[in-house]
Motif scaffolding. Structure first.
Motif: not given
Length: 141
Positions: A37-46, A74-79, A83-90
């Motif tokens: 689910k993480y990988r799918k969400t991450q790919n879709t987000f990107l 601004e919206y792109l910056h928020q995205m 992404y870095s807060q919720n879908l990154s490597k940590p």
């Protein structure tokens, strides 16, 4: 056998059992589902992020409003920040190491929230593209 040897043996046995129990992969299936689910969400987000970026570049729309009071830039910056807060490597590492059902449920809930945000963002981008294609005839000279 002396009582000291019996106590020492019992302690060593308990330490060994605790070590083994902590190393047994608990919630393996849940973690695997969560990783997928993480990988799918991450790919879709990107993909959605790339779609917004392409729209901005194609239509020179960095200042164009996507929502009231929020420009596309601004919206792109928020995205990117989200992404870095919720879908990154940590988060990936946290999922891989997790043996706690409460944490798994919390991460699952967060991924569901991200999926909903991605869907709304994709709908917003579709609306922007629809508007720009409707107005494309106005720019013909």
């Amino acid at each position: 056998n002396t009582p000291l040897e019996i106590v020492t043996g019992a302690l060593l046995l308990m330490i060994f059992l605790i070590y083994i129990i902590n190393k047994i992969p608990m919630y393996r299936e849940e973690r695997l589902e969560l990783l997928n689910k993480y990988r799918k969400t991450q790919n879709t987000f990107l993909k959605v992020q790339d779609s917004l970026s392409d729209y901005i570049l194609t239509h020179d729309a960095i200042e164009e409003p996507i929502l009231p009071g929020i420009s596309c830039g601004e919206y792109l910056h928020q995205m990117k920040k989200e992404y870095s807060q919720n879908l990154s490597k940590p988060l990936l590492l946290k999922i891989r190491r997790c043996n706690n059902r409460r944490v798994i449920n919390k991460i699952n809930s967060m991924l569901n929230e991200q999926s909903n945000k991605i869907k709304r963002t994709n709908d917003l981008i579709s609306e922007l593209q629809k508007k720009s294609s409707d107005n494309s005839g106005l720019w013909v000279v």
